[in-house]
Design a protein around this motif. Structure first.
Motif, PDB file in Angstrom:
ATOM      1  N   ALA A   1       0.834  -1.210   0.000  1.00 13.09           N
ATOM      2  CA  ALA A   1       0.000   0.000   0.000  1.00 13.09           C
ATOM      3  C   ALA A   1       0.869   1.261   0.000  1.00 13.09           C
ATOM      4  N   ASP A   2       1.993   1.207   0.721  1.00  6.93           N
ATOM      5  CA  ASP A   2       2.905   2.352   0.747  1.00  6.93           C
ATOM      6  C   ASP A   2       3.541   2.580  -0.620  1.00  6.93           C
ATOM      7  N   TYR A   3       3.977   1.492  -1.248  1.00  3.17           N
ATOM      8  CA  TYR A   3       4.581   1.615  -2.568  1.00  3.17           C
ATOM      9  C   TYR A   3       3.550   2.080  -3.604  1.00  3.17           C
ATOM     10  N   LEU A   4       2.317   1.654  -3.425  1.00  2.00           N
ATOM     11  CA  LEU A   4       1.272   2.042  -4.376  1.00  2.00           C
ATOM     12  C   LEU A   4       1.003   3.539  -4.325  1.00  2.00           C
ATOM     13  N   VAL A   5       0.959   4.117  -3.137  1.00  2.00           N
ATOM     14  CA  VAL A   5       0.699   5.555  -3.039  1.00  2.00           C
ATOM     15  C   VAL A   5       1.883   6.346  -3.578  1.00  2.00           C
ATOM     16  N   ILE A   6       3.098   5.799  -3.450  1.00  2.00           N
ATOM     17  CA  ILE A   6       4.273   6.447  -4.036  1.00  2.00           C
ATOM     18  C   ILE A   6       4.185   6.416  -5.559  1.00  2.00           C
ATOM     19  N   ALA A   7       3.872   5.241  -6.113  1.00  2.00           N
ATOM     20  CA  ALA A   7       3.779   5.102  -7.567  1.00  2.00           C
ATOM     21  C   ALA A   7       2.634   5.910  -8.148  1.00  2.00           C
ATOM     22  N   SER A   8       1.580   6.104  -7.358  1.00  2.00           N
ATOM     23  CA  SER A   8       0.423   6.874  -7.820  1.00  2.00           C
ATOM     24  C   SER A   8       0.674   8.372  -7.776  1.00  2.00           C
ATOM     25  N   THR A   9       1.703   8.790  -7.041  1.00  2.00           N
ATOM     26  CA  THR A   9       1.973  10.216  -6.857  1.00  2.00           C
ATOM     27  C   THR A   9       3.159  10.695  -7.683  1.00  2.00           C
ATOM     28  N   PHE A  10       4.158   9.825  -7.856  1.00  2.00           N
ATOM     29  CA  PHE A  10       5.385  10.233  -8.547  1.00  2.00           C
ATOM     30  C   PHE A  10       5.595   9.399  -9.812  1.00  2.00           C
ATOM     31  N   SER A  11       5.882  10.079 -10.908  1.00  2.00           N
ATOM     32  CA  SER A  11       6.106   9.380 -12.175  1.00  2.00           C
ATOM     33  C   SER A  11       7.541   8.905 -12.327  1.00  2.00           C
ATOM     34  N   THR A  12       8.455   9.456 -11.527  1.00  2.00           N
ATOM     35  CA  THR A  12       9.865   9.038 -11.541  1.00  2.00           C
ATOM     36  C   THR A  12      10.333   8.853 -10.107  1.00  2.00           C
ATOM     37  N   VAL A  13      10.931   7.707  -9.819  1.00  2.00           N
ATOM     38  CA  VAL A  13      11.382   7.402  -8.463  1.00  2.00           C
ATOM     39  C   VAL A  13      12.856   6.979  -8.500  1.00  2.00           C
ATOM     40  N   PHE A  14      13.666   7.636  -7.677  1.00  3.39           N
ATOM     41  CA  PHE A  14      15.080   7.310  -7.520  1.00  3.39           C
ATOM     42  C   PHE A  14      15.261   6.449  -6.274  1.00  3.39           C
ATOM     43  N   CYS A  15      16.039   5.386  -6.400  1.00  2.00           N
ATOM     44  CA  CYS A  15      16.374   4.533  -5.245  1.00  2.00           C
ATOM     45  C   CYS A  15      17.882   4.427  -5.146  1.00  2.00           C
ATOM     46  N   HIS A  16      18.440   4.956  -4.061  1.00  2.00           N
ATOM     47  CA  HIS A  16      19.886   5.116  -3.897  1.00  2.00           C
ATOM     48  C   HIS A  16      20.448   4.064  -2.942  1.00  2.00           C
ATOM     49  N   ASN A  17      21.701   3.644  -3.205  1.00  2.00           N
ATOM     50  CA  ASN A  17      22.446   2.763  -2.298  1.00  2.00           C
ATOM     51  C   ASN A  17      21.814   1.384  -2.125  1.00  2.00           C
ATOM     52  N   ILE A  18      21.493   0.716  -3.208  1.00  2.00           N
ATOM     53  CA  ILE A  18      20.959  -0.645  -3.122  1.00  2.00           C
ATOM     54  C   ILE A  18      22.117  -1.605  -2.864  1.00  2.00           C
ATOM     55  N   PRO A  19      22.083  -2.368  -1.784  1.00  2.00           N
ATOM     56  CA  PRO A  19      23.187  -3.291  -1.484  1.00  2.00           C
ATOM     57  C   PRO A  19      23.033  -4.602  -2.250  1.00  2.00           C
ATOM     58  N   LYS A  20      24.099  -5.403  -2.246  1.00  2.00           N
ATOM     59  CA  LYS A  20      23.983  -6.762  -2.760  1.00  2.00           C
ATOM     60  C   LYS A  20      23.193  -7.585  -1.743  1.00  2.00           C
ATOM     61  N   LEU A  21      22.199  -8.293  -2.206  1.00  2.00           N
ATOM     62  CA  LEU A  21      21.294  -9.010  -1.315  1.00  2.00           C
ATOM     63  C   LEU A  21      21.544 -10.514  -1.372  1.00  2.00           C
ATOM     64  N   THR A  22      21.348 -11.159  -0.236  1.00  2.00           N
ATOM     65  CA  THR A  22      21.465 -12.609  -0.137  1.00  2.00           C
ATOM     66  C   THR A  22      20.236 -13.141   0.594  1.00  2.00           C
ATOM     67  N   VAL A  23      20.213 -14.448   0.835  1.00  2.00           N
ATOM     68  CA  VAL A  23      19.084 -15.042   1.552  1.00  2.00           C
ATOM     69  C   VAL A  23      19.034 -14.574   2.995  1.00  2.00           C
ATOM     70  N   ASN A  24      20.106 -13.963   3.467  1.00  2.00           N
ATOM     71  CA  ASN A  24      20.115 -13.442   4.829  1.00  2.00           C
ATOM     72  C   ASN A  24      19.314 -12.144   4.958  1.00  2.00           C
ATOM     73  N   GLU A  25      18.981 -11.533   3.844  1.00  2.00           N
ATOM     74  CA  GLU A  25      18.183 -10.302   3.848  1.00  2.00           C
ATOM     75  C   GLU A  25      16.863 -10.516   3.111  1.00  2.00           C
ATOM     76  N   LEU A  26      16.183 -11.608   3.424  1.00  2.00           N
ATOM     77  CA  LEU A  26      14.957 -11.939   2.692  1.00  2.00           C
ATOM     78  C   LEU A  26      13.871 -10.889   2.875  1.00  2.00           C
ATOM     79  N   ASN A  27      13.770 -10.281   4.046  1.00  2.00           N
ATOM     80  CA  ASN A  27      12.759  -9.244   4.256  1.00  2.00           C
ATOM     81  C   ASN A  27      13.020  -8.035   3.359  1.00  2.00           C
ATOM     82  N   TRP A  28      14.280  -7.656   3.245  1.00  2.00           N
ATOM     83  CA  TRP A  28      14.632  -6.548   2.355  1.00  2.00           C
ATOM     84  C   TRP A  28      14.329  -6.930   0.907  1.00  2.00           C
ATOM     85  N   LEU A  29      14.707  -8.159   0.553  1.00  2.00           N
ATOM     86  CA  LEU A  29      14.486  -8.636  -0.808  1.00  2.00           C
ATOM     87  C   LEU A  29      13.001  -8.688  -1.135  1.00  2.00           C
ATOM     88  N   ARG A  30      12.202  -9.169  -0.180  1.00  2.00           N
ATOM     89  CA  ARG A  30      10.759  -9.264  -0.389  1.00  2.00           C
ATOM     90  C   ARG A  30      10.159  -7.885  -0.646  1.00  2.00           C
TER      91      ARG A  30
END
Length: 277
Positions: free
Chosen positions: A124-153
């Motif tokens: 729901a949070d991501y949906l309101v962001i996508a509904s409001t902004f046509s361009t979204v920047f995401c900075h500092n994405i780390p390399k993800l592993t199975v140890n960060e499944l919540n982040w990955l999800r």
């Protein structure tokens, strides 16, 4: 019971195409003749091939390091076109969704990966962001592993939501990677893992490939009201981000450090620090 015999008859009369068993990813196939729009505009090849690749959009900054981060931040301000940029917030389902930095006039938002995927954010949070902004920047994405499944999800849900509303997504990786395909890795055979996210990320990669293509970037944003979309289309506001991105590859490769770039870098860093304090 009456329908089951019809399935056999249908298979006899028609050609069966099974997309589930197909090894072809048609999103990547459609984008195979162009560069993936990654690695800070770096291109390979010579002559006409190099010139053609230089025209590809720069949407994925994958080299890591301070220089890449500065180029990423500078692009945000280029798209803002001198309009005010400030922290803001949105509301959905009785909750407040903080936006660390945004240019409301140009419908552009800037997030750190930690703000988007390492906190209690949901669809729901991501949906309101996508509904409001046509361009979204995401900075500092780390390399993800199975140890960060919540982040990955959360990242998978975030990308899916941006994709569905045709949001222009601009990404920056914290560490150098060859491409966005290296954002997530597992040890050994994927089939040995029971977590759904391990396999769901393949779909996310496929979508990210498509989202970096000129065809996707030129598509109409599906957020906001229909009236606002029509108004923005008439003012070519929706095209501004795509045009910038489609024409920025060569500029990023050949640009020199200027006082204005340094000021922009310091400005966005200061505003993000203030928004978190």
């Amino acid at each position: 019971d009456r329908f089951l015999p019809f399935i056999d008859r249908l298979q006899q009369q028609c050609t069966v195409v099974d997309l589930l068993d197909s090894e072809t990813d048609y999103r990547m196939l459609a984008n195979a003749t162009s560069s993936s729009g990654s690695s800070d505009g770096s291109v390979n090849g010579n002559g006409e091939d190099q010139q053609q690749q230089q025209q590809q959009p720069v949407v994925y900054f994958t080299k890591g390091g301070p220089a890449s981060s500065k180029q990423f931040r500078n692009l945000f301000y280029k798209l803002a076109e001198n309009h005010p940029t400030n922290p803001t917030s949105l509301s959905t389902q009785g909750r407040t969704v903080p936006i660390p930095l945004a240019c409301v006039k140009k419908r552009i938002a800037f997030f750190d990966f930690a703000d988007l995927c390492q906190k209690a954010m949901g669809a729901a949070d991501y949906l309101v962001i996508a509904s409001t902004f046509s361009t979204v920047f995401c900075h500092n994405i780390p390399k993800l592993t199975v140890n960060e499944l919540n982040w990955l999800r959360r990242f998978i849900t975030f990308v899916d939501t941006m994709y569905e509303l045709k949001v222009t997504l601009v990404l920056h990786t914290a560490q150098p990677v060859d491409s966005v395909r290296d954002l997530f890795s597992v040890e050994g055979d994927k089939k040995s893992y029971s977590q759904d996210e391990v396999f769901a990320f393949d779909r996310t990669l496929s979508r990210l490939e498509e989202m970096s293509s000129p065809k996707y970037l030129k598509s109409q944003w599906l957020g906001g009201s229909k009236k606002k979309r029509l108004e923005e289309k008439d003012r070519t506001l929706l095209k501004s981000s795509a045009d910038w991105l489609l024409n920025t590859a060569t500029n990023i490769n050949t640009s020199k450090k200027t006082k204005e770039e340094d000021d922009a870098h310091n400005k966005i860093t200061t505003k993000l620090d203030i928004s978190r304090s």
